[in-house]
Every structure is written in C-alpha cells, then in structure tokens.
Scaffold this motif. Structure first.
Motif, short mmCIF file in Angstrom:
data_model
loop_
_atom_site.label_atom_id
_atom_site.label_comp_id
_atom_site.label_asym_id
_atom_site.label_seq_id
_atom_site.Cartn_x
_atom_site.Cartn_y
_atom_site.Cartn_z
N THR A 81 0.84 -1.21 0.00
CA THR A 81 0.00 0.00 0.00
C THR A 81 0.87 1.25 0.00
O THR A 81 0.58 2.23 -0.71
CB THR A 81 -0.93 -0.01 1.23
N ALA A 82 1.93 1.23 0.77
CA ALA A 82 2.83 2.39 0.81
C ALA A 82 3.49 2.61 -0.55
O ALA A 82 3.63 3.76 -1.01
CB ALA A 82 3.89 2.18 1.90
N GLN A 83 3.91 1.53 -1.19
CA GLN A 83 4.54 1.68 -2.51
C GLN A 83 3.53 2.17 -3.56
O GLN A 83 3.88 2.97 -4.43
CB GLN A 83 5.15 0.35 -2.94
N THR A 84 2.29 1.71 -3.46
CA THR A 84 1.25 2.21 -4.37
C THR A 84 1.07 3.71 -4.20
O THR A 84 0.96 4.45 -5.18
CB THR A 84 -0.08 1.48 -4.10
N ASP A 85 1.07 4.17 -2.95
CA ASP A 85 0.94 5.61 -2.69
C ASP A 85 2.13 6.38 -3.26
O ASP A 85 1.96 7.49 -3.79
CB ASP A 85 0.83 5.86 -1.19
N ILE A 86 3.31 5.80 -3.16
CA ILE A 86 4.50 6.47 -3.71
C ILE A 86 4.40 6.58 -5.23
O ILE A 86 4.69 7.62 -5.83
CB ILE A 86 5.78 5.73 -3.29
N VAL A 87 3.98 5.49 -5.89
CA VAL A 87 3.82 5.53 -7.35
C VAL A 87 2.82 6.60 -7.74
O VAL A 87 3.04 7.39 -8.67
CB VAL A 87 3.39 4.14 -7.88
N LYS A 88 1.71 6.68 -7.02
CA LYS A 88 0.70 7.70 -7.34
C LYS A 88 1.24 9.11 -7.10
O LYS A 88 0.85 10.06 -7.80
CB LYS A 88 -0.56 7.46 -6.52
N SER A 89 2.14 9.24 -6.16
CA SER A 89 2.72 10.57 -5.89
C SER A 89 3.61 11.06 -7.02
O SER A 89 3.92 12.25 -7.09
CB SER A 89 3.52 10.55 -4.58
N THR A 90 4.02 10.13 -7.90
CA THR A 90 4.89 10.55 -9.02
C THR A 90 4.07 11.00 -10.23
O THR A 90 4.67 11.38 -11.25
CB THR A 90 5.82 9.40 -9.45
N ILE A 91 2.76 11.01 -10.14
CA ILE A 91 1.93 11.39 -11.29
C ILE A 91 2.26 12.79 -11.80
O ILE A 91 2.42 12.99 -13.02
CB ILE A 91 0.43 11.25 -10.93
N PRO A 92 2.41 13.81 -10.95
CA PRO A 92 2.72 15.15 -11.48
C PRO A 92 4.04 15.19 -12.27
O PRO A 92 4.11 15.83 -13.33
CB PRO A 92 2.80 16.02 -10.23
N VAL A 93 5.06 14.50 -11.78
CA VAL A 93 6.34 14.54 -12.49
C VAL A 93 6.26 13.74 -13.79
O VAL A 93 6.90 14.09 -14.79
CB VAL A 93 7.48 14.05 -11.58
N LEU A 94 5.45 12.70 -13.82
CA LEU A 94 5.27 11.94 -15.05
C LEU A 94 4.53 12.78 -16.10
O LEU A 94 4.82 12.70 -17.30
CB LEU A 94 4.50 10.65 -14.78
N ARG A 95 3.55 13.58 -15.64
CA ARG A 95 2.86 14.47 -16.57
C ARG A 95 3.85 15.46 -17.19
O ARG A 95 3.78 15.77 -18.37
CB ARG A 95 1.76 15.23 -15.85
N GLN A 96 4.76 15.96 -16.39
CA GLN A 96 5.68 16.99 -16.85
C GLN A 96 6.84 16.42 -17.65
O GLN A 96 7.27 17.02 -18.65
CB GLN A 96 6.21 17.77 -15.64
N HIS A 97 7.36 15.27 -17.25
CA HIS A 97 8.61 14.76 -17.84
C HIS A 97 8.45 13.40 -18.50
O HIS A 97 9.46 12.77 -18.84
CB HIS A 97 9.69 14.67 -16.75
#
Length: 406
Positions: A4-20
C-alpha cells in the motif's frame, strides 16, 4: 506486488510523469537500444522517429500510475498491448531487460526526485505489471497453438499480388507447408517478418483485409513514401518494390483486440467509417457481418482524398450490389475533376454530422472506425456530441495506441 505504501508512492509521481514523461521515455529507448541493440527489430523505427512510440509509452506509464490501485480500469489497454506483444513473439526474458532500463532512466532523468523509495516502489509496480503481461501472453500463445495450429513465426508464400489503389497493394498469402490458413476474427492483424533493404530483420503489423475463412490471408499495404521531413517506410517500400508472387515471408498468428461484435438486435445498424488504409480491418468486418445476417443494416463509409487513393472499390461495390442490407458511401476531401461526377453515392467534401444523419437515419448504431488519428479524433468527438455511448464507439490506432482525446 507493491505494498500500500509503494502504491501511494507511485501515485505521488503522477505530477512529475505528466511533466517529464516523454523526456523519460525518449531516454529509456535510447538507453535500451544502446545496451541491447538486438531488440531494435521489435520496434518500428518510423514510430521512433516520429515520437509516437515515446508518447504512447509515456501515456501508458502515466495511466498505470493513475490506476495502479484499480487494475480493472486498465484491462482493455493491457489486452491491446498483450495482443501486440504476442504478435511480435515477446517472451518472458524480455521483461527484466525493459525493467532494468526503465528504472535506470527514472533515476537518470528525475535525478534527486528518484529516491530509493521511489525506485523501489516503481520496481515493485513494474514487476507486478510484467507478471500480468507474461501470464496473459502465455495464454495467448497456448490458444494460438490450440486453435490456429502454430505460435511464433511460420513461412507463408505469396500466391497473388493485386493493386488496390495508387498507393496500396495487397498480398495473398498461404502457408508454405500446404496447410490451410485458419480463419481469423474480423479485425485481427498479423505480424510479418522480412529482411529490410539493409538486410536487417524487421517486423510489422498488418490487418487482415480478407473475409474470415478465405483460402488465403490478405494483407493490404500502403506505401509510406516519406517526404522531406519524414523518411519512407522501410518495409512498406520493400513490399511494393521487391516482393513478388512466389516469394516467402514469415507470419505470426492473427492477433488483436479490435474485433467485430454483432449487436444483439438485428435492427441496430453497424456503421464502418474508414479513412484511407484504415479500411483494411473494416472490410473484413463487413464481410463477416454480411455473412452472419442477411438483415442487419450495414453502412460502410470511406473517406479518402481522391478516387485514386480509394482501396477496395470494386469489392465494396460488389457487396453493395449483392446485399440489400449493405450501403456504401464515399467522401472525397480533395476530389479530382472526374471524381464522383454524377454518382449520388460519392460526396465531394469531408464527412460531416449531416451526412451520418442522412445515411444512417439517426445515431442508434454501433460504430467501428479506423484511419489517421486526427480523423478518428474528429469522428469520436462527433459521435460523443450526438450522444453515442462509448461502448458503441470502437476504433483502432495503427501503430502505438494513443487516446483520441489527446
């Protein structure tokens, strides 16, 4: 399986994935090919040069991050990709290679933002996604061996060539071992494996344009001539210029998720909208629909620039003459002087909503459409605006799959 913690971390990278995201995927492919040049032939270089492959992968990574805790939302996209992988004979041993260079690219592109926790989370997420693909592709290969008689690539002989338009040629193919080609599902494609002009192995996907159950597979290939900005297609030009009756090429079994599903009601029209070479899977679907039902209304709309670029003209006109439930309409966006003169079935101009209202008599139909991405985006918006449900708007992208709303 990510925690669950790793899933939350992956979701937290969504803004940087949108940008880069595209920067990341461009770096990934460059790194992958530098370290493993042997995998280059799994990828179409034209899609690499255009950036389409990089954009598609960036979109897929972003979608996975957005829906990592809701796998059902990704089921359709996973099936499309798994079918494409199976057509190219991707194997389990390829996944660790991709994972290694994807994680390395995340570290190298994102720099300080790629902490150990982020990399561990993405490693777990990628491992789970790879497991899903490997299992689905293993099932596809088993189904191919059971129902189609082979998996991987098999030699076929070209028994006939036929020009369909100024820029499209059809090849008729039968197994070199003398067996009959198993019937495909209407809308499926095959991969062919040939040597390109430089002697390198190349693989390309081509829709099967023949009626299911025909004595030969038919692929219909548009010459990608290129221009000053974009080079021509290595394989399409080889097919047009070099391959002749009697030559052999290798085919993998039919694959693909864009297949015909007949409406439950025989009164509900089927509408096929084809842009140029996008007619190939739709012609196969039209044959299948007409074979299945003598009463189902089938409407086929072709959109091309001018009459010289219109494929399958005689074949479609023959279907219209033989089947009272089949109607054919043609839109020519840049017609020549003689195109459509005196022919009520030909419109000189772009396809518009009023045309669909006139030809279909309403919007309560199932629509299948295929062609250039801008054309499909316009059709999809047109249908959505008129209230056509998403389940009745079905399409296929040639090349890397991309959302029509992009």
């Amino acid at each position: 399986m990510p925690t669950t913690a790793q899933t939350d971390i992956v979701k937290s990278t969504i803004p940087v994935l949108r940008q880069h995201g595209e920067t990341l995927t461009r770096h990934f492919y460059a790194r992958l090919f530098a370290h493993h040049p042997e995998v280059r032939h799994y990828f179409n270089p034209a899609h690499q040069r255009s950036g389409g492959q990089q954009r598609a992968l960036a979109g897929a990574i972003l979608a996975y991050a957005q829906h990592i805790d809701d796998p059902a939302a990704l089921a359709d996209a996973i099936e499309v990709i798994a079918q494409k992988h199976a057509s190219l004979t991707i194997q389990p041993e390829h996944y660790p290679i991709v994972g290694e260079h994807l994680l390395a690219s995340i570290r190298e592109v994102l720099g300080d933002a790629a902490t150990d926790e982020v990399l561990d989370a993405w490693a777990a997420a990628y491992g789970e996604l790879a497991r899903v693909f490997i299992e689905r592709e293993r099932t596809i290969y088993a189904e191919q061996r059971e129902h189609q008689g082979w998996a991987g690539f098999k030699p076929f002989t070209i028994v006939r060539r036929e020009r369909e338009s100024d820029n499209i040629v059809s090849l008729y193919l039968v197994p070199a071992d003398g067996s009959e080609p198993p019937a495909h599902l209407p809308g499926q494609y095959v991969s062919i494996r040939v040597q390109d002009a430089d002697g390198h192995t190349a693989m390309r996907n081509y829709s099967l344009s023949n009626a299911p159950g025909a004595a030969a597979y038919r692929i219909s290939v548009k010459r990608e001539a290129g221009d000053g900005e974009a080079p021509g297609g290595d394989v399409s030009n080889r097919i047009h210029d070099d391959l002749a009756q009697g030559d052999r090429i290798e085919l993998s079994p039919p694959c693909g998720a864009f297949t015909l599903e007949l409406p439950e009601s025989a009164d509900k029209p089927l509408v096929f909208i084809a842009g140029g070479i996008g007619a190939t899977p739709l012609v196969s679907m039209a044959h299948a629909a007409l074979h299945a039902s003598p009463s189902q209304p089938v409407i086929f709309i072709q959109a091309v620039r001018h009459g010289g670029l219109r494929p399958f003209t005689r074949e479609l006109e023959t279907l219209a003459s033989r089947h009272p439930n089949f109607s054919l309409h043609v839109c020519l966006s840049e017609p020549g002087e003689a195109d459509g003169a005196g022919d009520s079935g030909i419109k000189r101009g772009e396809l518009e909503p009023a045309d669909l209202e006139r030809w279909i008599g309403g919007w309560g139909a199932t629509y299948y459409f295929c062609g250039p991405l801008p054309m499909m985006s316009r059709i999809d918006r047109m249908l959505e605006t008129r209230g056509v449900a998403a389940g009745d708007r079905r399409y296929e992208c040639f090349g890397p799959a991309q959302p029509l709303a992009a």
